[in-house]
Design a protein around this motif. Structure first.
Motif, PDB file in Angstrom:
ATOM      1  N   ARG A  67      21.148 117.920 -53.428  1.00 27.63           N
ATOM      2  CA  ARG A  67      19.961 118.409 -52.718  1.00 27.63           C
ATOM      3  C   ARG A  67      19.821 117.735 -51.347  1.00 27.63           C
ATOM      4  N   VAL A  68      20.141 116.454 -51.278  1.00 29.33           N
ATOM      5  CA  VAL A  68      20.072 115.732 -50.005  1.00 29.33           C
ATOM      6  C   VAL A  68      21.099 116.291 -49.031  1.00 29.33           C
ATOM      7  N   SER A  97      29.844 115.781 -55.803  1.00 29.99           N
ATOM      8  CA  SER A  97      28.435 115.990 -55.466  1.00 29.99           C
ATOM      9  C   SER A  97      28.118 115.504 -54.056  1.00 29.99           C
ATOM     10  N   GLY A  98      29.001 114.639 -53.514  1.00 29.42           N
ATOM     11  CA  GLY A  98      28.816 114.197 -52.131  1.00 29.42           C
ATOM     12  C   GLY A  98      28.559 112.715 -51.959  1.00 29.42           C
ATOM     13  N   CYS A  99      28.764 111.904 -53.002  1.00 32.43           N
ATOM     14  CA  CYS A  99      28.514 110.467 -52.857  1.00 32.43           C
ATOM     15  C   CYS A  99      29.646 109.823 -52.056  1.00 32.43           C
ATOM     16  N   ASP A 100      29.369 108.661 -51.449  1.00 32.94           N
ATOM     17  CA  ASP A 100      30.372 107.939 -50.672  1.00 32.94           C
ATOM     18  C   ASP A 100      31.069 106.870 -51.507  1.00 32.94           C
ATOM     19  N   LEU A 101      30.367 106.355 -52.514  1.00 30.77           N
ATOM     20  CA  LEU A 101      30.942 105.297 -53.341  1.00 30.77           C
ATOM     21  C   LEU A 101      30.374 105.395 -54.749  1.00 30.77           C
ATOM     22  N   TYR A 102      31.228 105.143 -55.727  1.00 36.83           N
ATOM     23  CA  TYR A 102      30.851 105.201 -57.143  1.00 36.83           C
ATOM     24  C   TYR A 102      31.006 103.786 -57.683  1.00 36.83           C
ATOM     25  N   LEU A 103      29.894 103.127 -58.019  1.00 40.78           N
ATOM     26  CA  LEU A 103      29.935 101.734 -58.475  1.00 40.78           C
ATOM     27  C   LEU A 103      29.534 101.654 -59.940  1.00 40.78           C
ATOM     28  N   PRO A 104      30.481 101.293 -60.827  1.00 45.95           N
ATOM     29  CA  PRO A 104      30.158 101.254 -62.264  1.00 45.95           C
ATOM     30  C   PRO A 104      29.300 100.040 -62.642  1.00 45.95           C
ATOM     31  N   LYS A 105      28.426 100.249 -63.619  1.00 45.74           N
ATOM     32  CA  LYS A 105      27.631  99.151 -64.176  1.00 45.74           C
ATOM     33  C   LYS A 105      28.419  98.490 -65.307  1.00 45.74           C
ATOM     34  N   PRO A 106      28.257  97.179 -65.495  1.00 46.84           N
ATOM     35  CA  PRO A 106      27.457  96.254 -64.667  1.00 46.84           C
ATOM     36  C   PRO A 106      28.192  95.901 -63.381  1.00 46.84           C
ATOM     37  N   PHE A 107      27.453  95.541 -62.362  1.00 40.18           N
ATOM     38  CA  PHE A 107      28.048  95.189 -61.078  1.00 40.18           C
ATOM     39  C   PHE A 107      27.348  93.940 -60.545  1.00 40.18           C
ATOM     40  N   GLU A 108      28.032  93.248 -59.643  1.00 35.84           N
ATOM     41  CA  GLU A 108      27.451  92.078 -58.989  1.00 35.84           C
ATOM     42  C   GLU A 108      26.654  92.536 -57.774  1.00 35.84           C
ATOM     43  N   LEU A 109      25.494  91.933 -57.584  1.00 35.27           N
ATOM     44  CA  LEU A 109      24.673  92.303 -56.436  1.00 35.27           C
ATOM     45  C   LEU A 109      25.392  92.026 -55.116  1.00 35.27           C
TER      46      LEU A 109
END
Length: 227
Positions: A67-68, A97-109
């Motif tokens: 949608r964005v 869908s148009g994302c730039d990066l896919y970050l799996p959980k868990p992740f470090e801040l």
């Protein structure tokens, strides 16, 4: 003015941990509980980047990104998808869908913050080049007829034509150089990596035909490129 990041997650703990960390890193953060609320906030806040979970009530992350991306003003808005789902097909769906990066959980801040810095730096370079290109196109349609200019504006018009070739980011870096900022200081202020800042400095040296920062600063002050 700090860059604005929209954090979208239906889990309060995740939302707070990300937003607190990013605020401590110097960003302005707004949050939403789900995709539907986030979509309205995109219109209201015009964020510089979105970090969103995928599995949420009312509207999931995939649909939010789609949608964005349908809005011309946000087609280049960087988006990071967060999810515990790590199957290849689900990652492919995220990118489609148009994302730039896919970050799996868990992740470090820290990893998330590094990804954000990288995407924002790339986004700002693209936007700077777009604005410069747009100015060039507008300039090509300017009338050739001489126009009288008030004295109060004459100093601005007398600046070298070279100034027009500088991107807005290069002008910011040049201004900060004249105040003695280091690469690290400029990177912190502009939310860029020191390496990216160095690339801007190198570009300025090339465009002004100067060989070092001291010469660049003297050139800028002599020719009125900085206030």
């Amino acid at each position: 003015m700090p860059l604005t990041i929209l954090v979208v997650d239906d889990d309060l703990g995740t939302r707070l941990s990300i937003s607190d960390y990013l605020e401590l890193s110097g960003y302005s953060v707004v949050t939403a509980n789900d995709g539907q609320e986030a979509l309205a906030m995109v219109d209201n806040y015009h964020p510089d980047l979105i970090v969103t979970d995928i599995i949420m009530p009312r509207m999931n992350g995939y649909e939010l990104v789609r949608r964005v991306r349908q809005q011309p003003a946000f087609r280049l808005l960087p988006v990071i998808l967060l999810t515990a789902r790590t199957k290849t097909q689900e990652r492919i769906l995220g990118y489609q869908s148009g994302c730039d990066l896919y970050l799996p959980k868990p992740f470090e801040l820290e990893e998330l913050a590094a990804a954000i810095r990288n995407l924002l730096a790339r986004s700002q370079i693209i936007q700077s080049e777009y604005r410069f290109s747009h100015k060039e196109n507008l300039g090509s349609f300017a009338p050739s007829k001489d126009i009288e200019i008030p004295n109060s504006l004459s100093t601005h018009i007398q600046k070298p034509h070279m100034l027009a070739s500088l991107t807005s980011r290069e002008q910011e870096v040049l201004e900060m150089l004249t105040h003695g900022f280091s690469n690290a200081d400029m990177g912190h202020q502009l939310h860029l990596s020191p390496r990216t800042v160095e690339k801007y400095v190198s570009s300025l040296l090339r465009k002004t035909a100067t060989s070092n920062r001291a010469e660049l600063v003297r050139f800028a002050m002599k020719h009125g490129l900085v206030e």
